[in-house]
Design a protein around this motif. Sequence first.
Motif, mmCIF file in Angstrom:
data_model
loop_
_atom_site.group_PDB
_atom_site.id
_atom_site.type_symbol
_atom_site.label_atom_id
_atom_site.label_comp_id
_atom_site.label_asym_id
_atom_site.label_seq_id
_atom_site.Cartn_x
_atom_site.Cartn_y
_atom_site.Cartn_z
ATOM 1 N N GLU A 1 -15.327 -15.499 -0.535
ATOM 2 C CA GLU A 1 -15.274 -15.240 -1.972
ATOM 3 C C GLU A 1 -13.877 -14.863 -2.436
ATOM 4 N N LEU A 2 -12.953 -14.615 -1.511
ATOM 5 C CA LEU A 2 -11.585 -14.263 -1.896
ATOM 6 C C LEU A 2 -10.713 -15.487 -2.136
ATOM 7 N N LEU A 3 -11.139 -16.659 -1.728
ATOM 8 C CA LEU A 3 -10.263 -17.831 -1.751
ATOM 9 C C LEU A 3 -9.851 -18.199 -3.175
ATOM 10 N N ASP A 4 -10.771 -18.125 -4.128
ATOM 11 C CA ASP A 4 -10.434 -18.482 -5.501
ATOM 12 C C ASP A 4 -9.561 -17.436 -6.173
ATOM 13 N N ALA A 5 -9.560 -16.218 -5.672
ATOM 14 C CA ALA A 5 -8.784 -15.147 -6.298
ATOM 15 C C ALA A 5 -7.355 -15.080 -5.786
ATOM 16 N N VAL A 6 -7.038 -15.793 -4.724
ATOM 17 C CA VAL A 6 -5.718 -15.724 -4.110
ATOM 18 C C VAL A 6 -4.914 -16.947 -4.527
ATOM 19 N N ALA A 7 -3.761 -16.700 -5.159
ATOM 20 C CA ALA A 7 -2.880 -17.796 -5.573
ATOM 21 C C ALA A 7 -2.027 -18.292 -4.422
ATOM 22 N N ALA A 8 -1.629 -17.394 -3.531
ATOM 23 C CA ALA A 8 -0.792 -17.792 -2.395
ATOM 24 C C ALA A 8 -0.786 -16.669 -1.376
ATOM 25 N N LEU A 9 -0.507 -17.046 -0.154
ATOM 26 C CA LEU A 9 -0.372 -16.104 0.960
ATOM 27 C C LEU A 9 0.980 -16.324 1.607
ATOM 28 N N VAL A 10 1.788 -15.263 1.677
ATOM 29 C CA VAL A 10 3.100 -15.307 2.322
ATOM 30 C C VAL A 10 3.080 -14.304 3.467
ATOM 31 N N THR A 11 3.308 -14.779 4.676
ATOM 32 C CA THR A 11 3.361 -13.892 5.844
ATOM 33 C C THR A 11 4.744 -13.993 6.472
ATOM 34 N N LEU A 12 5.366 -12.841 6.672
ATOM 35 C CA LEU A 12 6.658 -12.776 7.332
ATOM 36 C C LEU A 12 6.500 -12.056 8.658
ATOM 37 N N GLN A 13 6.869 -12.755 9.721
ATOM 38 C CA GLN A 13 6.876 -12.196 11.073
ATOM 39 C C GLN A 13 5.494 -11.702 11.491
ATOM 40 N N ALA A 14 4.460 -12.422 11.089
ATOM 41 C CA ALA A 14 3.094 -12.052 11.456
ATOM 42 C C ALA A 14 2.733 -12.681 12.799
ATOM 43 N N PRO A 15 2.214 -11.926 13.740
ATOM 44 C CA PRO A 15 1.852 -12.471 15.062
ATOM 45 C C PRO A 15 0.521 -13.216 15.017
ATOM 46 N N HIS A 16 0.514 -14.379 14.379
ATOM 47 C CA HIS A 16 -0.734 -15.133 14.242
ATOM 48 C C HIS A 16 -1.285 -15.562 15.602
ATOM 49 N N SER A 17 -0.407 -16.004 16.503
ATOM 50 C CA SER A 17 -0.867 -16.361 17.848
ATOM 51 C C SER A 17 -1.086 -15.134 18.715
ATOM 52 N N GLY A 18 -0.404 -14.048 18.393
ATOM 53 C CA GLY A 18 -0.451 -12.832 19.186
ATOM 54 C C GLY A 18 0.948 -12.282 19.368
ATOM 55 N N SER A 19 1.033 -11.110 19.906
ATOM 56 C CA SER A 19 2.313 -10.461 20.156
ATOM 57 C C SER A 19 2.530 -10.320 21.650
ATOM 58 N N VAL A 20 3.706 -10.734 22.114
ATOM 59 C CA VAL A 20 4.004 -10.645 23.536
ATOM 60 C C VAL A 20 4.082 -9.185 23.973
ATOM 61 N N ILE A 21 4.582 -8.307 23.098
ATOM 62 C CA ILE A 21 4.651 -6.889 23.443
ATOM 63 C C ILE A 21 3.237 -6.314 23.563
ATOM 64 N N ALA A 22 2.383 -6.618 22.574
ATOM 65 C CA ALA A 22 1.014 -6.103 22.612
ATOM 66 C C ALA A 22 0.239 -6.673 23.797
ATOM 67 N N HIS A 23 0.460 -7.941 24.122
ATOM 68 C CA HIS A 23 -0.275 -8.559 25.232
ATOM 69 C C HIS A 23 0.127 -7.933 26.563
ATOM 70 N N ASP A 24 1.432 -7.708 26.774
ATOM 71 C CA ASP A 24 1.870 -7.071 28.013
ATOM 72 C C ASP A 24 1.347 -5.642 28.109
ATOM 73 N N LEU A 25 1.341 -4.916 26.982
ATOM 74 C CA LEU A 25 0.811 -3.561 26.996
ATOM 75 C C LEU A 25 -0.684 -3.552 27.318
ATOM 76 N N ALA A 26 -1.400 -4.531 26.782
ATOM 77 C CA ALA A 26 -2.850 -4.560 26.969
ATOM 78 C C ALA A 26 -3.252 -4.829 28.414
ATOM 79 N N HIS A 27 -2.366 -5.405 29.227
ATOM 80 C CA HIS A 27 -2.734 -5.784 30.582
ATOM 81 C C HIS A 27 -2.075 -4.913 31.650
ATOM 82 N N THR A 28 -1.375 -3.872 31.241
ATOM 83 C CA THR A 28 -0.778 -2.954 32.211
ATOM 84 C C THR A 28 -1.576 -1.658 32.248
ATOM 85 N N ASP A 29 -1.245 -0.820 33.197
ATOM 86 C CA ASP A 29 -1.947 0.454 33.336
ATOM 87 C C ASP A 29 -1.146 1.607 32.740
#
Length: 565
Positions: free
Chosen positions: A398-426
Amino acid sequence: GNNAVCVITMQILRQAQGNVLSKQAQGTPSALLSPRQVVHQLVTQPGTSFELVAPGVRLAALGLILTVGPPLMILLAPVLIILLPLLLLLGITLMFIGASRAFVGLGLSQGDCCVKPQPDAPEGTLAKLNEITVQRGESMVRQVSNVLRNSASQMSHDIAHGLAEQLDALRAELRAWVGTNTNLRPYSNGKIGWLMMGQAESLTEKLDMSERFHHLLSTLPPAHELLTHDVLRSLPLPRRVVTQTASSRDPSASPAQSPNPRGNQRVDEAAEQVAPGCGANLRGDHAPLKSGEVACDYAMFMPSELPAAWRSLKFLLVPGLLTKMLSHLAMAQLQADLKRLGLQTRFSTIDTDQPLRVNAGVLRHEILELAESGSRVILLCHSKGGCDAVAALSLFPELLDAVAALVTLQAPHSGSVIAHDLAHTDVQRSVALAAIEKLLRGSKHAVLDLSYDNRQAFIKRHPFPGDVVPTLCVACCERRPISLLRPAIDYVALRYGEKSDGCVCQADATLPGCPFVKIHDMDHFGPAWRSFPATDSYDPARLWLVCASIAMCEAATRSDELKGL
């Protein structure tokens, strides 16, 4: 003392005798000199003073050598040990040359004693022989030096080769050790940029808006000048935004009552007066427009109308991770500049340290609230805020008609290498998550949601409707050494060979099928800060306005073309 007196007396007598004999030989009368005169003549004669002081000087020099010599030899012992092979070879060479010259000179001297020199012998024979000897000695020294140089070069090459082999073996051992260590293993190998791997290269080139972005940015006033409405007038907007603005001004007007069947004759005339064929010009095509033909969805407006078209939009700023403690500083200058221009701007109230689904629900309420008056919302999202906005649009259609545009700067859409390494270490995981939960009062899933595995699972379950919402993704990296995030940038570059802004890899900041812009001189602080800690030269307000213009115009047109394909 007696010996010295005897020596002096003997020298006086010899000198006197020599003077007498020399005078007799010259035929001059001579007279006996008194002892005082003889001593005076002896002392004043050149060389006599040196002969008198020479024994004392020799003894003093010997004492100095015995005093200074041993410590000096101890100090120079390491250098002499290093230079010992070279000194031995040089000494043997010089000894051989000297002995050869001595034997030659001895033979010549014996020959001169036994054989009477001929009067017609050529002059300079001995000088010539010495010259030849010197030349041969120099040639031998050169040969020895060449041999030494070649030996040193071969030795250095062997040492370098051996060191390289040892370093390779050490590197292999380190890799094996790192691979077995759960806290150092490179868990992100093969996962960086996974979201864009299936996209065709030709389509990627077609969606690249970097050249258009830099062109529009170069047409704006310099960053040190204040923004005015002229900046807004120089940026294009899609034609549908102006149509909505005109209809909101005159609700009684309808397309059927307008002379133009499409209901936008006044808009077309204004566009032609300001920039004839503006749509074609913006895309690099200068072909003239025919009467009643619309080449694209662009419209440039008269100076009195364009600010109103921008004011009909509402801007929602969505910050990134770990910024709730700095909400009054991060993106604050951007919000102040947009409000000063008269643009309706709102800073999102999401808790940046909460999971994506929680923030998506908060964004849903904020977007619907802003769109209650019929306005459309432009989402300006930085870092994790881009993932929060994408999650909101994916979870709530229901938000699609209300949004004129979406601008993302430096967003980790695929994921973040820092967050991924942190998630798999102890160790690193426990420290980072404890800091978020205990110190910042946040949720650990705010970081874990950005790992590659969790992003893959979420996007697979909730695909983003990029063909409905005009979207522009900006991917950045920093190559200059002045960035405060240089350690993180070097970590990603050395560990994975990827370019990043210090938090997000450039390959992870784009969405498939959506236009994108690549910036190569901005770190992760750049879009949210105008000055320190940002170190780039971009002005955030100009940066975001240009991106919003491209997202509403260029990105929408490209999306329409993709639909046609």
